[in-house]
Write a protein that holds these residues in place. Sequence first.
Motif, PDB file in Angstrom:
ATOM      1  N   UNK A 151       0.876  -1.162   0.050  1.00 33.39           N
ATOM      2  CA  UNK A 151      -0.007  -0.012  -0.089  1.00 33.39           C
ATOM      3  C   UNK A 151       0.934   1.123   0.010  1.00 33.39           C
ATOM      4  N   UNK A 152       2.104   1.387   0.641  1.00 40.02           N
ATOM      5  CA  UNK A 152       2.875   2.326   0.813  1.00 40.02           C
ATOM      6  C   UNK A 152       3.486   2.470  -0.481  1.00 40.02           C
ATOM      7  N   UNK A 153       3.890   1.215  -1.140  1.00 43.93           N
ATOM      8  CA  UNK A 153       4.447   1.663  -2.379  1.00 43.93           C
ATOM      9  C   UNK A 153       3.401   2.064  -3.637  1.00 43.93           C
ATOM     10  N   UNK A 154       2.411   1.589  -3.694  1.00 45.58           N
ATOM     11  CA  UNK A 154       1.234   2.075  -4.414  1.00 45.58           C
ATOM     12  C   UNK A 154       1.220   3.666  -4.264  1.00 45.58           C
ATOM     13  N   UNK A 155       1.108   4.043  -2.852  1.00 41.09           N
ATOM     14  CA  UNK A 155       0.793   5.538  -2.468  1.00 41.09           C
ATOM     15  C   UNK A 155       1.989   6.469  -3.102  1.00 41.09           C
ATOM     16  N   UNK A 156       3.244   5.775  -2.878  1.00 39.61           N
ATOM     17  CA  UNK A 156       4.631   6.256  -3.584  1.00 39.61           C
ATOM     18  C   UNK A 156       4.514   6.558  -4.928  1.00 39.61           C
ATOM     19  N   UNK A 157       4.199   5.560  -5.642  1.00 36.62           N
ATOM     20  CA  UNK A 157       4.029   5.664  -7.076  1.00 36.62           C
ATOM     21  C   UNK A 157       3.153   6.621  -7.479  1.00 36.62           C
ATOM     22  N   UNK A 158       2.070   6.676  -6.786  1.00 37.06           N
ATOM     23  CA  UNK A 158       0.976   7.785  -7.278  1.00 37.06           C
ATOM     24  C   UNK A 158       1.516   9.319  -7.234  1.00 37.06           C
ATOM     25  N   UNK A 159       2.586   9.524  -6.422  1.00 36.65           N
ATOM     26  CA  UNK A 159       3.153  10.836  -6.397  1.00 36.65           C
ATOM     27  C   UNK A 159       3.554  11.293  -7.566  1.00 36.65           C
ATOM     28  N   UNK A 202      -3.222  17.694  -7.184  1.00 31.59           N
ATOM     29  CA  UNK A 202      -3.499  17.166  -5.749  1.00 31.59           C
ATOM     30  C   UNK A 202      -2.218  16.401  -5.227  1.00 31.59           C
ATOM     31  N   UNK A 203      -1.118  17.225  -5.722  1.00 33.92           N
ATOM     32  CA  UNK A 203       0.092  16.475  -5.111  1.00 33.92           C
ATOM     33  C   UNK A 203       0.057  16.544  -3.591  1.00 33.92           C
ATOM     34  N   UNK A 204      -0.334  17.538  -3.087  1.00 32.55           N
ATOM     35  CA  UNK A 204      -0.189  17.979  -1.585  1.00 32.55           C
ATOM     36  C   UNK A 204      -0.956  16.788  -0.902  1.00 32.55           C
ATOM     37  N   UNK A 205      -2.283  16.416  -1.290  1.00 31.86           N
ATOM     38  CA  UNK A 205      -3.087  15.513  -0.799  1.00 31.86           C
ATOM     39  C   UNK A 205      -2.404  13.976  -1.064  1.00 31.86           C
ATOM     40  N   UNK A 206      -1.810  13.803  -2.214  1.00 39.23           N
ATOM     41  CA  UNK A 206      -1.235  12.389  -2.370  1.00 39.23           C
ATOM     42  C   UNK A 206      -0.090  12.252  -1.521  1.00 39.23           C
ATOM     43  N   UNK A 207       0.600  13.406  -1.191  1.00 39.72           N
ATOM     44  CA  UNK A 207       2.036  13.567  -0.429  1.00 39.72           C
ATOM     45  C   UNK A 207       1.480  13.004   1.152  1.00 39.72           C
ATOM     46  N   UNK A 208       0.357  13.418   1.434  1.00 40.99           N
ATOM     47  CA  UNK A 208       0.033  13.479   2.779  1.00 40.99           C
ATOM     48  C   UNK A 208      -0.357  11.891   2.816  1.00 40.99           C
ATOM     49  N   UNK A 209      -0.970  11.173   1.898  1.00 43.32           N
ATOM     50  CA  UNK A 209      -1.421   9.893   1.990  1.00 43.32           C
ATOM     51  C   UNK A 209      -0.335   9.176   1.946  1.00 43.32           C
ATOM     52  N   UNK A 210       0.676   9.374   1.080  1.00 37.86           N
ATOM     53  CA  UNK A 210       2.036   8.551   1.050  1.00 37.86           C
ATOM     54  C   UNK A 210       2.556   8.703   2.568  1.00 37.86           C
ATOM     55  N   UNK A 242       1.304   9.103   5.403  1.00 36.17           N
ATOM     56  CA  UNK A 242       0.272   8.212   6.519  1.00 36.17           C
ATOM     57  C   UNK A 242       0.811   6.728   6.183  1.00 36.17           C
ATOM     58  N   UNK A 243       0.712   6.183   4.806  1.00 34.62           N
ATOM     59  CA  UNK A 243       0.839   5.034   4.514  1.00 34.62           C
ATOM     60  C   UNK A 243       2.382   4.572   4.910  1.00 34.62           C
ATOM     61  N   UNK A 244       3.322   5.416   5.007  1.00 30.49           N
ATOM     62  CA  UNK A 244       4.589   5.285   5.385  1.00 30.49           C
ATOM     63  C   UNK A 244       4.582   4.914   6.688  1.00 30.49           C
ATOM     64  N   UNK A 263      14.418  -2.103   4.914  1.00 32.83           N
ATOM     65  CA  UNK A 263      15.388  -1.110   4.189  1.00 32.83           C
ATOM     66  C   UNK A 263      14.828  -0.376   3.013  1.00 32.83           C
ATOM     67  N   UNK A 264      13.919  -1.016   2.268  1.00 36.99           N
ATOM     68  CA  UNK A 264      13.299  -0.435   1.144  1.00 36.99           C
ATOM     69  C   UNK A 264      12.211   0.859   1.474  1.00 36.99           C
ATOM     70  N   UNK A 265      11.542   0.691   2.715  1.00 36.83           N
ATOM     71  CA  UNK A 265      10.802   1.765   3.222  1.00 36.83           C
ATOM     72  C   UNK A 265      11.876   3.085   3.524  1.00 36.83           C
ATOM     73  N   UNK A 266      12.987   2.570   4.282  1.00 34.74           N
ATOM     74  CA  UNK A 266      13.759   3.792   4.366  1.00 34.74           C
ATOM     75  C   UNK A 266      14.382   4.331   3.283  1.00 34.74           C
ATOM     76  N   UNK A 267      14.596   3.686   2.154  1.00 33.30           N
ATOM     77  CA  UNK A 267      15.083   4.398   0.947  1.00 33.30           C
ATOM     78  C   UNK A 267      13.849   5.106   0.423  1.00 33.30           C
ATOM     79  N   UNK A 268      12.668   4.641   0.441  1.00 28.56           N
ATOM     80  CA  UNK A 268      11.517   5.570  -0.090  1.00 28.56           C
ATOM     81  C   UNK A 268      11.293   6.797   0.897  1.00 28.56           C
TER      82      UNK A 268
END
Length: 84
Positions: A20-28, A34-42, A44-46, A73-78
Amino acid sequence: MPYHKNKRQGFEAAQQAYVQFQEAFENLHPEDSDYGHQFKIAEQELDEAIQVIQKAHMNASEHQRKQLEMYSREIERYKQELME
């Protein structure tokens, strides 16, 4: 058996949170209106993914721990990319 069920459920929850975090990140896309909104979602998912992965670590099998460490490790990179 309940112990193994908890291992599996925790691991599956961590996998789901990671995806779910990966998907939110890829949607940025900074050019989107609506970048600000998508950033906030990412963000939260993080946060959620980090918490779920940490909890899953407590009951994980050795094989699951290796996978969870890879997720961490991947989460930290993201996270570093997200905060740039």
